[in-house]
Design a protein around this motif. Structure first.
Motif, short mmCIF file in Angstrom:
data_model
loop_
_atom_site.label_atom_id
_atom_site.label_comp_id
_atom_site.label_asym_id
_atom_site.label_seq_id
_atom_site.Cartn_x
_atom_site.Cartn_y
_atom_site.Cartn_z
N PHE A 105 1.00 -1.32 0.10
CA PHE A 105 -0.15 0.09 -0.06
C PHE A 105 0.77 1.21 0.06
O PHE A 105 1.94 1.24 0.70
N GLY A 106 0.28 2.10 -0.81
CA GLY A 106 1.17 3.60 -0.85
C GLY A 106 2.26 3.51 -1.90
O GLY A 106 2.87 4.49 -1.97
N GLN A 107 2.25 2.26 -2.64
CA GLN A 107 3.06 2.24 -4.05
C GLN A 107 2.44 2.23 -4.95
O GLN A 107 1.46 1.76 -5.08
N CYS A 108 2.92 3.06 -6.13
CA CYS A 108 2.32 3.07 -7.51
C CYS A 108 2.49 1.77 -8.21
O CYS A 108 3.31 1.10 -7.87
N VAL A 109 1.14 1.25 -8.57
CA VAL A 109 1.13 -0.04 -9.04
C VAL A 109 1.85 -0.32 -10.44
O VAL A 109 2.16 -1.21 -10.97
N VAL A 110 2.18 1.08 -11.06
CA VAL A 110 2.86 0.84 -12.27
C VAL A 110 4.47 0.99 -12.15
O VAL A 110 4.94 0.04 -12.70
N ASP A 111 4.76 1.62 -11.46
CA ASP A 111 6.30 1.88 -11.15
C ASP A 111 6.99 1.79 -9.74
O ASP A 111 8.18 1.68 -9.50
N GLY A 112 5.99 1.40 -8.78
CA GLY A 112 6.38 1.26 -7.43
C GLY A 112 6.84 2.30 -6.68
O GLY A 112 7.52 2.10 -5.42
N ALA A 168 -7.43 10.27 -1.26
CA ALA A 168 -8.08 9.31 -1.78
C ALA A 168 -7.14 8.06 -1.71
O ALA A 168 -6.40 7.74 -2.49
N PRO A 169 -7.45 7.37 -0.41
CA PRO A 169 -6.63 6.59 0.12
C PRO A 169 -6.46 5.22 -0.83
O PRO A 169 -5.76 4.37 -0.59
N TRP A 170 -7.71 4.89 -1.92
CA TRP A 170 -7.80 4.17 -2.67
C TRP A 170 -6.86 4.16 -3.91
O TRP A 170 -6.79 3.31 -4.62
N SER A 171 -6.24 5.27 -4.26
CA SER A 171 -5.55 5.66 -5.23
C SER A 171 -4.50 4.64 -5.28
O SER A 171 -3.54 4.47 -4.61
N PRO A 172 -4.33 4.24 -6.52
CA PRO A 172 -3.15 2.87 -7.10
C PRO A 172 -2.24 3.63 -7.67
O PRO A 172 -1.08 2.77 -7.99
N TYR A 173 -2.18 4.88 -8.01
CA TYR A 173 -1.03 5.60 -8.77
C TYR A 173 -0.39 6.67 -8.26
O TYR A 173 -1.14 7.38 -7.50
N CYS A 174 0.94 6.99 -8.50
CA CYS A 174 1.31 8.34 -8.37
C CYS A 174 1.14 9.44 -9.03
O CYS A 174 0.20 8.95 -9.96
N LYS A 224 2.17 11.35 -11.30
CA LYS A 224 2.62 11.25 -12.68
C LYS A 224 1.72 10.19 -13.48
O LYS A 224 1.28 10.46 -14.45
N HIS A 225 1.47 9.00 -12.86
CA HIS A 225 0.65 8.04 -13.40
C HIS A 225 -0.78 8.45 -13.56
O HIS A 225 -1.68 7.93 -14.54
N GLN A 226 -1.10 9.00 -12.41
CA GLN A 226 -2.52 9.23 -12.48
C GLN A 226 -2.82 10.42 -13.57
O GLN A 226 -3.92 10.22 -14.23
N THR A 227 -2.07 11.11 -13.58
CA THR A 227 -2.18 12.40 -14.80
C THR A 227 -2.11 11.89 -16.10
O THR A 227 -2.89 12.29 -16.79
N GLU A 228 -1.32 10.80 -16.39
CA GLU A 228 -1.25 10.08 -17.69
C GLU A 228 -2.31 9.52 -17.89
O GLU A 228 -3.00 9.41 -18.82
N LEU A 229 -2.92 8.71 -16.92
CA LEU A 229 -4.26 7.93 -16.91
C LEU A 229 -5.56 9.00 -17.12
O LEU A 229 -6.43 8.78 -18.39
N ASP A 230 -5.41 10.24 -16.68
CA ASP A 230 -6.64 10.93 -16.73
C ASP A 230 -6.52 11.65 -18.09
O ASP A 230 -7.80 11.80 -18.74
N ALA A 231 -5.27 11.84 -18.60
CA ALA A 231 -5.22 12.49 -20.02
C ALA A 231 -5.46 11.51 -21.03
O ALA A 231 -6.23 11.77 -21.82
#
Ligand SMILES: [Zn+2]
Length: 120
Positions: free
Chosen positions: A78-85, A96-102, A104-111
């Motif tokens: 928990f607390g580590q980005c599922v993409v790059d750790g 948002a404690p359920w967030s699986p992304y850092c 950088k990756h959240q921004t990429e996903l939203d885009a």
């Protein structure tokens, strides 16, 4: 990382979202059934039903992420980005404690998806 407070919040969220998802889906079905019987008001009923489904879908998306976050707490990731750790920013976990992304990756996903989950 102290995951206890996140775990507590996630368990509460899971319970609330599970209850809301059930009632919203049931409400959607009910209104669809009503509109099938009474065609005079079908347009309005359909609209209301589809709004409920959208909200239920959104809740079930967050619910899925909440449950995955609880699994990550058990696994100790928990607390580590599922993409790059990479560590997820603590203020994002607070929001948002359920967030699986850092960020950088959240921004990429939203885009990429062109949409944003609320409270992110
Ligand atoms: Zn990342």
């Amino acid at each position: 990382m102290n995951t206890e407070r996140y775990k507590h919040r996630l368990l509460e969220l899971e319970r609330d979202l599970a209850a809301r998802t059930r009632s919203e889906t049931a409400l959607g079905r009910e209104q669809t059934a009503d509109s099938a019987r009474d065609s005079g008001d079908a347009g309005t009923a359909d609209e209301a039903a589809s709004e409920d489904f959208t909200e239920a879908e959104l809740d079930s998306t967050v619910l899925k992420q909440v449950r995955e976050a609880l699994t990550r707490i058990d696994e100790g990731t928990f607390g580590q980005c599922v993409v790059d750790g990479e560590p997820i920013e603590e203020k994002r976990l607070d929001a948002a404690p359920w967030s699986p992304y850092c960020l950088k990756h959240q921004t990429e996903l939203d885009a990429r998806t062109g949409r944003k989950l609320p409270t992110m």
